[in-house]
Design a protein around this motif. Structure first.
Motif, PDB file in Angstrom:
ATOM      1  N   THR A 364      51.995  32.184  31.911  1.00  0.00           N
ATOM      2  CA  THR A 364      50.664  31.651  31.653  1.00  0.00           C
ATOM      3  C   THR A 364      50.380  30.407  32.487  1.00  0.00           C
ATOM      4  OG1 THR A 364      50.897  32.432  29.376  1.00  0.00           O
ATOM      5  CG2 THR A 364      49.083  30.948  29.827  1.00  0.00           C
ATOM      6  N   LYS A 365      51.340  29.507  32.570  1.00  0.00           N
ATOM      7  CA  LYS A 365      51.119  28.270  33.322  1.00  0.00           C
ATOM      8  C   LYS A 365      50.857  28.525  34.806  1.00  0.00           C
ATOM      9  CE  LYS A 365      53.481  24.937  30.324  1.00  0.00           C
ATOM     10  NZ  LYS A 365      54.565  23.927  30.243  1.00  0.00           N
ATOM     11  N   PRO A 366      51.722  29.280  35.506  1.00  0.00           N
ATOM     12  CA  PRO A 366      51.414  29.522  36.924  1.00  0.00           C
ATOM     13  C   PRO A 366      50.145  30.339  37.142  1.00  0.00           C
ATOM     14  CG  PRO A 366      53.362  30.765  36.246  1.00  0.00           C
ATOM     15  CD  PRO A 366      53.046  29.800  35.145  1.00  0.00           C
ATOM     16  N   ILE A 367      49.857  31.284  36.244  1.00  0.00           N
ATOM     17  CA  ILE A 367      48.619  32.056  36.379  1.00  0.00           C
ATOM     18  C   ILE A 367      47.414  31.132  36.234  1.00  0.00           C
ATOM     19  CG2 ILE A 367      47.151  33.746  35.202  1.00  0.00           C
ATOM     20  CD1 ILE A 367      49.623  35.424  34.708  1.00  0.00           C
ATOM     21  N   PHE A 368      47.473  30.223  35.266  1.00  0.00           N
ATOM     22  CA  PHE A 368      46.350  29.302  35.106  1.00  0.00           C
ATOM     23  C   PHE A 368      46.204  28.388  36.318  1.00  0.00           C
ATOM     24  CE2 PHE A 368      44.903  25.031  34.106  1.00  0.00           C
ATOM     25  CZ  PHE A 368      43.606  25.304  33.719  1.00  0.00           C
ATOM     26  N   ARG A 369      47.316  27.873  36.818  1.00  0.00           N
ATOM     27  CA  ARG A 369      47.224  26.965  37.967  1.00  0.00           C
ATOM     28  C   ARG A 369      46.634  27.676  39.183  1.00  0.00           C
ATOM     29  NH1 ARG A 369      52.130  22.587  38.107  1.00  0.00           N
ATOM     30  NH2 ARG A 369      52.175  22.103  35.881  1.00  0.00           N
ATOM     31  N   LEU A 370      47.032  28.928  39.372  1.00  0.00           N
ATOM     32  CA  LEU A 370      46.467  29.697  40.478  1.00  0.00           C
ATOM     33  C   LEU A 370      44.976  29.929  40.249  1.00  0.00           C
ATOM     34  CD1 LEU A 370      46.700  31.315  43.068  1.00  0.00           C
ATOM     35  CD2 LEU A 370      47.537  33.259  41.720  1.00  0.00           C
ATOM     36  N   LEU A 371      44.597  30.288  39.020  1.00  0.00           N
ATOM     37  CA  LEU A 371      43.179  30.498  38.706  1.00  0.00           C
ATOM     38  C   LEU A 371      42.392  29.197  38.880  1.00  0.00           C
ATOM     39  CD1 LEU A 371      40.973  32.411  37.631  1.00  0.00           C
ATOM     40  CD2 LEU A 371      41.618  31.702  35.315  1.00  0.00           C
ATOM     41  N   HIS A 372      42.984  28.095  38.459  1.00  0.00           N
ATOM     42  CA  HIS A 372      42.335  26.791  38.588  1.00  0.00           C
ATOM     43  C   HIS A 372      42.086  26.460  40.064  1.00  0.00           C
ATOM     44  CE1 HIS A 372      41.255  22.772  37.138  1.00  0.00           C
ATOM     45  NE2 HIS A 372      41.958  22.272  38.139  1.00  0.00           N
ATOM     46  N   SER A 462      49.322  37.138  29.193  1.00  0.00           N
ATOM     47  CA  SER A 462      49.263  35.786  29.755  1.00  0.00           C
ATOM     48  C   SER A 462      47.855  35.467  30.216  1.00  0.00           C
ATOM     49  CB  SER A 462      50.249  35.661  30.925  1.00  0.00           C
ATOM     50  OG  SER A 462      51.577  35.848  30.503  1.00  0.00           O
ATOM     51  N   LEU A 463      47.221  36.424  30.884  1.00  0.00           N
ATOM     52  CA  LEU A 463      45.853  36.199  31.325  1.00  0.00           C
ATOM     53  C   LEU A 463      44.910  36.125  30.134  1.00  0.00           C
ATOM     54  CD1 LEU A 463      44.256  35.830  33.935  1.00  0.00           C
ATOM     55  CD2 LEU A 463      43.677  38.249  33.836  1.00  0.00           C
ATOM     56  N   TYR A 464      45.184  36.911  29.097  1.00  0.00           N
ATOM     57  CA  TYR A 464      44.392  36.824  27.870  1.00  0.00           C
ATOM     58  C   TYR A 464      44.448  35.407  27.294  1.00  0.00           C
ATOM     59  CZ  TYR A 464      43.130  37.433  22.967  1.00  0.00           C
ATOM     60  OH  TYR A 464      42.558  37.290  21.727  1.00  0.00           O
ATOM     61  N   LYS A 465      45.649  34.814  27.255  1.00  0.00           N
ATOM     62  CA  LYS A 465      45.790  33.449  26.751  1.00  0.00           C
ATOM     63  C   LYS A 465      45.008  32.473  27.617  1.00  0.00           C
ATOM     64  CE  LYS A 465      48.222  31.813  24.041  1.00  0.00           C
ATOM     65  NZ  LYS A 465      48.076  31.386  22.627  1.00  0.00           N
ATOM     66  N   VAL A 466      45.113  32.635  28.936  1.00  0.00           N
ATOM     67  CA  VAL A 466      44.416  31.726  29.848  1.00  0.00           C
ATOM     68  C   VAL A 466      42.914  31.774  29.599  1.00  0.00           C
ATOM     69  CG1 VAL A 466      43.791  31.350  32.259  1.00  0.00           C
ATOM     70  CG2 VAL A 466      46.178  31.703  31.640  1.00  0.00           C
ATOM     71  N   ILE A 467      42.363  32.980  29.525  1.00  0.00           N
ATOM     72  CA  ILE A 467      40.921  33.133  29.382  1.00  0.00           C
ATOM     73  C   ILE A 467      40.462  32.733  27.981  1.00  0.00           C
ATOM     74  CG2 ILE A 467      39.057  34.852  29.329  1.00  0.00           C
ATOM     75  CD1 ILE A 467      40.477  36.263  31.617  1.00  0.00           C
ATOM     76  N   TYR A 468      41.264  33.011  26.964  1.00  0.00           N
ATOM     77  CA  TYR A 468      40.846  32.735  25.597  1.00  0.00           C
ATOM     78  C   TYR A 468      41.021  31.268  25.211  1.00  0.00           C
ATOM     79  CZ  TYR A 468      40.268  33.280  20.554  1.00  0.00           C
ATOM     80  OH  TYR A 468      39.824  33.156  19.258  1.00  0.00           O
TER      81      TYR A 468
END
Length: 608
Positions: A364-372, A462-468
């Motif tokens: 979740t953390k790296p996916i969020f950082r990349l999305l950010h 993980s992406l669900y957590k990021v978006i939610y």
């Protein structure tokens, strides 16, 4: 891996999503709140003073955090708070921070929607205010119970500063009439961090011992759809260990008779913080790094009041000396960039973990950082989600390629599998043995098609957590009618996507699941087209399950955040293109329209 095992995996995922949807549509019932109920005060021995709970019937020498009989907001003067991101006021009754609005966030997308209110005073009468929610400080006398000390009922005076801004702190002062002068300097930065520095000047003739305490209190809990995949409640950090207690678990803590209700105490030796977190907002007490304290979680059942406390050790103040203590208070939105800066620049260990990253935090953390980063580069969160999907698919492509090649070979064997089915009749064991022999003969490994599916499961959640969970998607627009990627698609097939003159069911309504928007329908179509590239199961029951699955997912995901549905649509489209191209490159170009026609006729009795 045979069709039954693949079906088991997909059924497991489907069941998990059903649970998610159920808790989204039917959250646990909220607790009824009576903010005017009285609370009894409790005290401990002098050597370990206990912070009394919020009461109106406590002795005058004991602190109490709310005057519910005479609402504080109506009788006490206030000092205005005015920063680039916060507005509100501080009540001089107790010097409490109890009126705070977040200027960058609205409660809805309506043009006249009010700002999000984080903290609310007791008895404010403000229809926009939530249940009372505030921060208070005080002192406890350790050896002299008759000594007057400032508590949440104390009326402070302003010594300097008429408005709290990032450039102008406010100093409050109170004289106990017994030789002690208490001062409280309140400052705030450009974002959401308050700093409260308290001093005690001893003008008397004897040494005194006082223990400072800080409280975040809320009367009842906020109205929201709490689901089990999101943590809301107490969040804290104690010497490297994260503490999370959901609101509904706090009343189940062990009852401490001296505290007056369920209580949990955590000793912090070097670094830590404690407070309340909701989905997007948080209020947290943060002692100075290296300062030992006791973090306390408390529930007062007679008044339905939840408290988190930071109790600091007693301070010996000799005659003629001045003692000092400092406390930071975070009160604002859980913006990752801001919280990470506080963690790095102020030394607040583990502050980034106040955001609920979930079980798959390592993804979740790296996916969020990349999305950010993609959002900062592209400037639109919707297109950033699409770009993120392309990157994830590129990383998984080597595995996906093996899967698609295997599926192409299996599709080539489909006619022979149909012959085996006719020859085996109702003998399922003979059919399975024949299929496995066919796989060995043509060197086909059906298990290779399951690995990408297994990898997609943690990535999806993980992406669900990021978006939610992350506030960066709150009210983030994409294109056209998608104004909030953190909310479901607002369009609806029930009014022909706005052509008919009536509204749509509200989220939480049982009819909402049938209020399909454009994105959920595109999701169902994309899953259906992707399914037509894969070999059909030989078992009629499995054929029926797979035939219905795209449309079941379409209804199930219709109430999910638009950003998540957008990711899934993009993922399906890319998968379809990759699979079609790879199968064509290996001379196994799928007859897509032929599969659609055969899918319609499948299950019909053959003509004689």
């Amino acid at each position: 891996m045979d069709d039954q095992n693949k079906n088991l995996i997909l059924a497991t995922v489907l069941s998990f999503l059903v649970i998610l949807l159920w808790f989204t549509l039917f959250p646990p019932p909220e607790t009824a709140v009576d903010p005017n109920a009285p609370v009894a005060a409790q005290t401990e021995g002098a050597s370990t003073p206990t912070v009394p709970t919020l009461a109106t019937d406590a002795p005058a020498t004991q602190p109490a955090a709310a005057q519910t009989e005479q609402p504080v907001a109506e009788i006490a003067p206030r000092v205005e708070i005015d920063t680039p991101r916060l507005t509100g006021s501080i009540s001089l009754r107790g010097g409490r921070i109890d009126d705070l609005l977040l200027d960058d966030y609205k409660v809805s997308l309506d043009e006249d929607a009010p700002n999000v209110r984080l903290l609310a005073p007791v008895g404010s009468g403000d229809l926009n205010a939530d249940r009372p929610y505030y921060v208070v400080q005080g002192w406890l006398p350790v050896d002299a119970p008759d000594m007057a000390v400032p508590d949440p009922r104390t009326l402070w005076s302003v010594e300097s500063g008429d408005k709290l801004t990032p450039a102008s702190p406010v100093t409050l002062v109170w004289d106990n009439g017994q030789g002690l002068i208490f001062r409280r300097v309140i400052s705030v930065d450009e974002n959401y961090m308050f700093t409260i520095t308290q001093t005690v000047e001893n003008r008397g003739d004897v040494t005194v011992s006082l223990a400072p305490y800080n409280i975040v209190a809320r009367h009842g809990i906020p109205d929201s759809q709490r689901i089990y995949v999101l943590h809301e409640g107490v969040v804290g950090h104690a010497d490297g260990k994260l503490t999370e207690i959901k609101y509904d678990k706090i009343p189940d803590l062990d009852v401490d008779p001296r505290e007056g209700g369920p209580t949990e105490k955590i000793t912090v030796n070097e670094e830590g913080w404690i407070g309340f977190t909701d989905k997007y907002w948080m209020t947290t007490l943060i002692p100075e790094p290296g300062q030992p304290f006791t973090a306390v979680v408390k529930y007062v059942p007679t008044a339905d009041i939840y408290q988190t406390e930071a109790r600091q050790p007693p301070m010996q103040i000799a005659a003629g000396e001045t003692a000092r203590t400092s406390m930071r208070i975070f009160a604002g939105a859980k913006e990752w960039e801001v919280i990470k800066a506080y963690q790095d620049n102020l030394g607040i260990a583990g502050f980034e973990d106040s955001i609920d990253w979930g079980w798959f935090f390592f993804l979740t953390k790296p996916i969020f950082r990349l999305l950010h980063w993609l959002h900062a580069t592209i400037g639109n969160m919707g297109w950033a989600i699409i770009a993120l999907t392309f990157i994830i698919k590129a990383l998984l492509f080597p595995l996906a390629r093996k899967s698609y090649v295997s599926m192409a070979k299996m599709k080539e064997l489909q006619p022979e599998m149909e012959k085996l089915k006719e020859a085996a009749g109702d003998d399922r064991q003979k059919l399975q043995q024949g299929i496995m022999e066919l796989y060995r003969k043509h060197k086909v490994n059906p298990a290779s098609g399951c690995l990408p599916i297994l990898l997609q499961i943690p990535i999806f959640f993980s992406l669900y957590k990021v978006i939610y969970v992350t506030i960066e998607l709150y009210h983030a627009p994409w294109i056209g009618w998608i104004k909030d990627l953190s909310a479901p698609d607002p369009s609806s097939i029930l009014n022909l996507f706005g052509l008919l003159p009536w509204g749509t069911p509200e989220p939480g309504s049982i009819l909402f699941i049938f209020s399909l928007g454009i994105l959920p329908i595109l999701l169902g179509i994309s899953m259906w087209l992707q399914q037509k590239l894969n070999p059909a199961p030989t078992d009629p029951a499995q054929q029926m399950i797979f035939a219905w699955m795209p449309w079941v997912f379409m209804f199930m995901l219709g109430g999910f955040a638009s950003g998540l549905v957008l990711y899934w649509i993009t993922n399906n489209v890319i998968t379809f293109i990759q699979q079609y191209a790879i199968m064509t490159m290996h001379g196994k170009r799928p007859d897509l329209f032929g599969n659609i026609r055969s899918g319609r006729s499948r299950g019909k009795p053959a003509s004689k």
